[in-house]
Motif scaffolding. Structure first.
Motif, short mmCIF file in Angstrom:
data_model
loop_
_atom_site.label_atom_id
_atom_site.label_comp_id
_atom_site.label_asym_id
_atom_site.label_seq_id
_atom_site.Cartn_x
_atom_site.Cartn_y
_atom_site.Cartn_z
N THR A 1 -5.54 6.40 9.93
CA THR A 1 -4.21 6.86 10.30
C THR A 1 -3.76 8.01 9.41
OG1 THR A 1 -3.61 4.66 11.10
CG2 THR A 1 -1.81 6.16 10.56
N ASP A 2 -3.28 9.06 10.04
CA ASP A 2 -2.75 10.21 9.31
C ASP A 2 -1.52 9.76 8.51
OD1 ASP A 2 -1.75 12.58 8.42
OD2 ASP A 2 -1.43 13.47 10.38
N PRO A 3 -1.49 10.03 7.20
CA PRO A 3 -0.32 9.65 6.41
C PRO A 3 1.00 10.18 6.97
CG PRO A 3 -2.11 10.26 4.95
CD PRO A 3 -2.57 10.57 6.35
N ALA A 4 0.95 11.31 7.67
CA ALA A 4 2.19 11.86 8.25
C ALA A 4 2.79 10.89 9.26
CB ALA A 4 1.91 13.21 8.91
N THR A 5 1.95 10.12 9.95
CA THR A 5 2.45 9.14 10.91
C THR A 5 3.11 7.98 10.18
OG1 THR A 5 0.66 9.75 12.40
CG2 THR A 5 1.83 7.72 12.90
N ILE A 6 2.52 7.55 9.07
CA ILE A 6 3.12 6.48 8.28
C ILE A 6 4.49 6.91 7.77
CG2 ILE A 6 2.87 5.09 6.17
CD1 ILE A 6 -0.16 5.28 6.54
#
Length: 997
Positions: free
Chosen positions: A302-307
């Protein structure tokens, strides 16, 4: 100015640090023939002028927006101190991509690009005239991106995880316990990071391995000594080792190592471990070190930007709001900041305004220090790291902005790993979560120029707990002579018919709760978790979480209860898109009633166990403003839609729609066989005298409906056939014995183990519903388009289909209309993968049972109107009562006939079946005529609705008009907005449900 003149002027220049800085830069601009700094706020000297003691200086001696920040030191002074200052103030300098330090004898260019390792380019004064050095200096002003490293920190981390994963595989292949192997390698990972971060003497870990090579026994002994020294601090190989521990080095069990092990460790140690990316470190290393997850090592994460779409509204935005309020108060006081004389000679103390300002600032810092974030399904720590990073970024920003207003900046950062709490059931992940947080903390402090904590360097992280977050299960007693199996049988907390000591666990109090709870569909819980655990969940969460709800909803309910009890303020959790519908939505409805949803993303890409999926992100609690999919809204409903008057979550199941729509049977085993095999079995005799056609049937799943028929058949022993009775169907039973029973033996569900020859969920309700019908209606549970088709009653429907127990063209027509499509799409959850957005998932509870059919035309009523129709490639309408009903039946039959002819043109298709199929009453099968095989493959419902030719559109419009007329909607046109259709249907649903109640 020529390079020679520049070198001559600055070789032994006597100017002081302050006097020489701007003169040196002016000459450098002359040498490069570029403009010197003259634009305030864009390209200037002394960027960010502030007071420091009696002297004035900027955060950087020279600064150019989007290019660089430059700090000078006097000749032979510490350039490291200059770099540290730039790192501290990088945020206030708008994070320039390049940080430069110089003592006039040397220029160092440090890259500072986000997501890449830092690189250093050094230019000595004597070499400044070399073409490559002049080129680099020109790039500073007009092309800073030329310095961007090609390798990313993500790539470094992936490569490191791959190497450690290979080593874990080697060690485990020699029968080392996987958990012990993982613990040792995690210790190695930290050591490799620590030496690159200069916490251990330079290249110490690498040297230990290099000097031990090829003797594995020496490496084992020396690593044991090193880890022991790190436990409390001490001497090792003539070096002083700091006190690390924090629990990581409490247990030291270095396994026996071979020469190949040492070589692989040494290869890994030579990587740039100081540049690994904490946001993905835990995820990738868990995959590498955990044998059960190793197949995911090359998969996506998962892309950290989504988190951060959860972290920002739940943690960052409210705290930034608090800081902005505090800063506004400080700004009003700042003009009055000063000092007044004290009673003692030469004593100066802060005046009242400065004292008040400092108190306000300190109170905010104390607020951050006490702020707690809980991730109750923390996995390997990516949420915890990003939460901690967010808190530290806020504190750092507050420090710089308070200093800019004239207050004393704190020289330490108080937010620390103590701010983040975690609960994780998997022991691999729990330990990696701690290491992720430790490494992330150290990396952040070094990157921003702050001193690390010492004695110990690693704070204990016992508050990242290894336990179950939703059930508290008493620990098993020590093993007895009876062994593990006897202990499990004699002392299991799951007592037959009841629970022994199992309860709901406590979660620690926290300001914010964030996380990604485990995804497991409600229908799969019993099989995956086991009947005992499944029953325990139902008992503990009775009346709070429906038994059929997905596993993720238990975390949502517990988080809701924490908010309601005042033990948390805000929550941000990830869920499958099914959270919006069916029994799952009951949990969101409780949330909306007690802790409103203030931000949500209804359809986002995510990675779950290495696979691309689509999810919903849900934030609830004390949010002040609402936002859905990035847009401001007034209210967010439990189905993750927004609006004022139209709340579809109010829709109730209607009694007249019950016991009509069913999910198909769920095999839970390799019961399927190719059609050619099945047709051979139909010819075989059995000792009971019955034909195999009783238990071997044509089978369809969603793909058979959306695509071309796969000619798959299934062994279906029904609802109550005993094992002895099943064995009398000799060949099908023998197949199941070989291909089904071994897998069922591994199933956690005791009933499925015991009744291994029958489907896992046999669909008894569905079988009863369609009994006596010659055909029934099906729709794929998950499909790009919502269409309905006829299925012969002898066909066994898979669980990927929803079955409507009606043989009426009226029901078929209403369901196929735009009116039902709009309702079902609004009520559907979404399912999908990749980055393409989700596909609607049809659900009996939310899509069908809530749908208000035209008065008197529900499937249960229309099913008995007139004679039933024998299934055929193009079924004809039944004689039906009422002009409106007849119009629906006629247009529905016409739509079906047109579609069937397009799917299977008579010129291209022969309809066939064997003698045995005909005797059994099985339907005809379409087979391509020679030469038309390739063309026929393209004739699918998905392709048809992708193209939506004019004839199909016209047929649907005629049907829509007939259905709208049955509702009495005289003003209906194809241009009627979906919102209006939903409004009318909701009103009808509420009217009917109110009458029933």
């Amino acid at each position: 100015m020529t390079p020679q003149a520049f070198i001559a002027k600055w070789r032994d220049n006597p100017l002081t640090e302050r006097a020489g800085a701007q003169a040196h830069f002016e000459d450098l601009c002359a040498l490069l023939e570029v403009e010197p700094p003259r634009i305030e706020g864009e390209y200037q000297y002394e960027r960010g002028l502030i007071k420091k003691s009696s002297a004035s200086q900027g955060w950087a001696d020279v600064w150019k927006r989007g290019c660089f920040a430059w700090e000078y030191k006097a000749p032979d002074k510490d350039l490291g101190a200059a770099l540290k200052q730039l790192m501290v103030y990088a945020l206030a300098l708008d994070n320039p991509p390049l940080l430069l330090v110089s003592d006039r004898k040397r220029i160092e260019i440090h890259t500072h690009f986000t997501g890449t390792p830092s690189e250093v380019h050094s230019i000595l004064l004597e070499d400044i005239g070399q073409p490559e050095n002049l080129q680099k200096l020109h790039w500073l002003f007009n092309a800073p991106e030329r310095f961007k490293p090609r390798t990313t920190t993500y790539a470094v981390t992936e490569e490191a995880a791959r190497k450690m994963g290979k080593l874990a595989e080697r060690l485990n292949a020699r029968n080392h316990a996987p958990l012990e192997t993982a613990h040792f390698l995690i210790q190695c990972v930290f050591c490799m990071f620590a030496e690159d971060a200069r916490l251990l003497p330079e290249k110490l870990f690498e040297t230990v391995l290099n000097k031990s090579n090829p003797d594995g026994a020496k490496a084992q002994s020396r690593l044991t000594e090193l880890f022991t020294a790190m436990r409390k601090g001490g001497d090792f190989a003539l070096e002083t080792i700091p006190y690390f521990n924090g629990g990581l080095f409490e247990l030291i069990e270095v396994p026996p190592l071979t020469t190949e092990d040492v070589v692989q460790l040494l290869d890994a140690a030579r990587m740039g471990w100081g540049e690994i990316e904490p946001a993905i470190l835990g995820t990738l290393f868990e995959r590498g070190l955990n044998p059960d997850m190793r197949s995911q090592l090359g998969a996506h994460y998962t892309d950290p930007a989504t988190i951060l779409k959860l972290i920002c509204p739940v943690i960052e935005q409210p705290l930034i709001g608090e800081w902005n309020d505090t800063r506004a108060k400080l700004a009003r006081l700042a003009p009055q900041f000063g000092y007044e004389k004290g009673r003692k000679k030469g004593e100066f103390r802060p005046n009242e305004a400065r004292t008040e300002g400092q108190s306000l600032f300190n109170a905010f810092l104390e607020r951050l220090k006490r702020f707690r974030v809980l991730d109750p399904a923390c996995g390997s720590g990516n949420f915890l790291y990003l939460a901690l990073k967010t808190l530290k970024d806020i504190e750092h920003r507050a420090n710089l902005e308070a200093e800019a207003l004239g207050l004393q900046r704190e020289l330490t950062i108080e937010t620390s790993p103590a701010n983040v709490l975690g609960i994780e059931l998997n022991p691999y992940a729990a330990e990696l979560a701690r290491v992720t947080v430790w490494i992330g903390e150290i990396q952040w402090m070094l990157t921003h120029g702050y001193a690390l904590r010492r004695n110990p360097i690693l704070q204990p992280l016992d508050h990242i707990e290894n336990r179950d977050a939703v059930l508290q299960i008493p620990p098993s007693p020590p093993l007895t002579k009876g062994g593990m199996d006897n202990v499990a049988q004699e002392t299991s907390p799951f007592e037959k018919g009841g629970l022994r000591g199992i309860s709901e666990p406590e979660w620690p109090d926290a300001d914010a709760i964030v996380g990604n709870p485990p995804f497991l569909g409600g229908s799969k819980k019993r099989g995956e978790l086991g009947s005992e655990y499944f029953n325990a969940l139902n008992r503990v969460y009775k009346d709070r979480v429906p038994g059929g709800a997905d596993l993720v909803t238990y975390w949502f309910e517990k988080a809701r209860a924490q908010v309601e009890a005042g033990k948390a303020q805000r929550v941000g959790l990830v869920a499958t898109q099914a959270i919006r519908a069916g029994s799952n939505r009951k949990v969101l409805e409780r949330i909306v009633a007690t802790a409103p949803i203030f931000e949500a993303w209804s359809d986002e890409p995510w990675i779950n166990n290495g696979a691309a999926v689509r999810v919903s992100l849900v934030c609830f609690g004390d949010g002040k403003e609402s936002s859905l999919d990035g847009k401001p809204v007034s209210t967010i409903h439990a189905d993750l839609t927004a609006g004022g008057g139209l709340d579809l979550t109010q829709a109730k199941p209607l009694a007249e729609n019950s016991s009509v729509a069913f999910k198909g049977a769920e095999k839970n085993g390799a019961f399927d066989v190719p059609g050619e095999t099945a047709r051979q079995w139909l010819k075989l005799p059995n000792p009971n005298g019955h034909a195999n056609a009783k238990v071997v049937k044509p089978w369809k799943n969603g793909q058979d409906i959306a695509g071309r028929p796969s000619d798959t058949w299934v062994i279906d022993f029904g609802v109550s056939t005993t094992e002895n009775e099943a064995s009398l169907f000799e060949t099908p039973f023998a197949h199941a014995l070989v291909y089904v029973k071994p897998e069922r033996a591994k199933n956690n569900d005791a009933n499925r183990k015991k009744n291994w020859w029958r489907f896992g969920r046999n669909g008894a309700d569905m079988r009863s519903g369609i009994s006596g019908l010659s055909r029934y209606i099906v729709t794929p549970r998950v499909a790009k388009y919502r269409y309905f088709v006829w299925c012969d009653a002898t066909v066994s429907p898979d669980s990927r289909l929803y079955v409507i127990a009606s043989d009426s063209n009226i029901a078929f027509g209403i369901l196929s209309s735009r009116i039902h499509e709009v309702w079902s799409l609004a009520q559907a959850s979404m399912h999908g993968d990749g980055n393409e957005g989700g596909r609607p998932t049809y659900n009996a509870k939310s899509c069908f049972e809530t749908f208000p059919f035209p008065t008197g035309l529900t499937p249960a009523l229309s099913r008995v109107e007139g004679p039933r129709v024998t299934a055929s490639p193009s079924p004809q309408p039944s004689p039906l009562k009422g002009e409106g009903a007849q119009s629906i039946a006629t247009t529905a039959a016409q739509l079906n006939a047109l579609r069937e002819t397009w799917l299977n043109p008579p010129e291209w298709v022969d309809w066939v079946r064997t003698k045995e199929e005909e005797q059994a009453g099985f339907p005809l099968r379409p087979v391509a005529k020679p030469g038309h095989e390739a063309e026929l493959k393209k004739r699918t419902l998905t392709n048809l609705y992708n193209a939506r030719p004019a004839w199909l559109d016209n047929a649907h419009r005629e049907l829509d008009a007939a259905v709208a007329a049955a509702y009495g909607w005289t003003g209906y046109t194809p241009e009627m907005p979906n919102e209006e259709i939903l409004k009318r249907l909701l009103a009808l649903n509420l009217e009917r449900s109110a009458k029933k109640s």
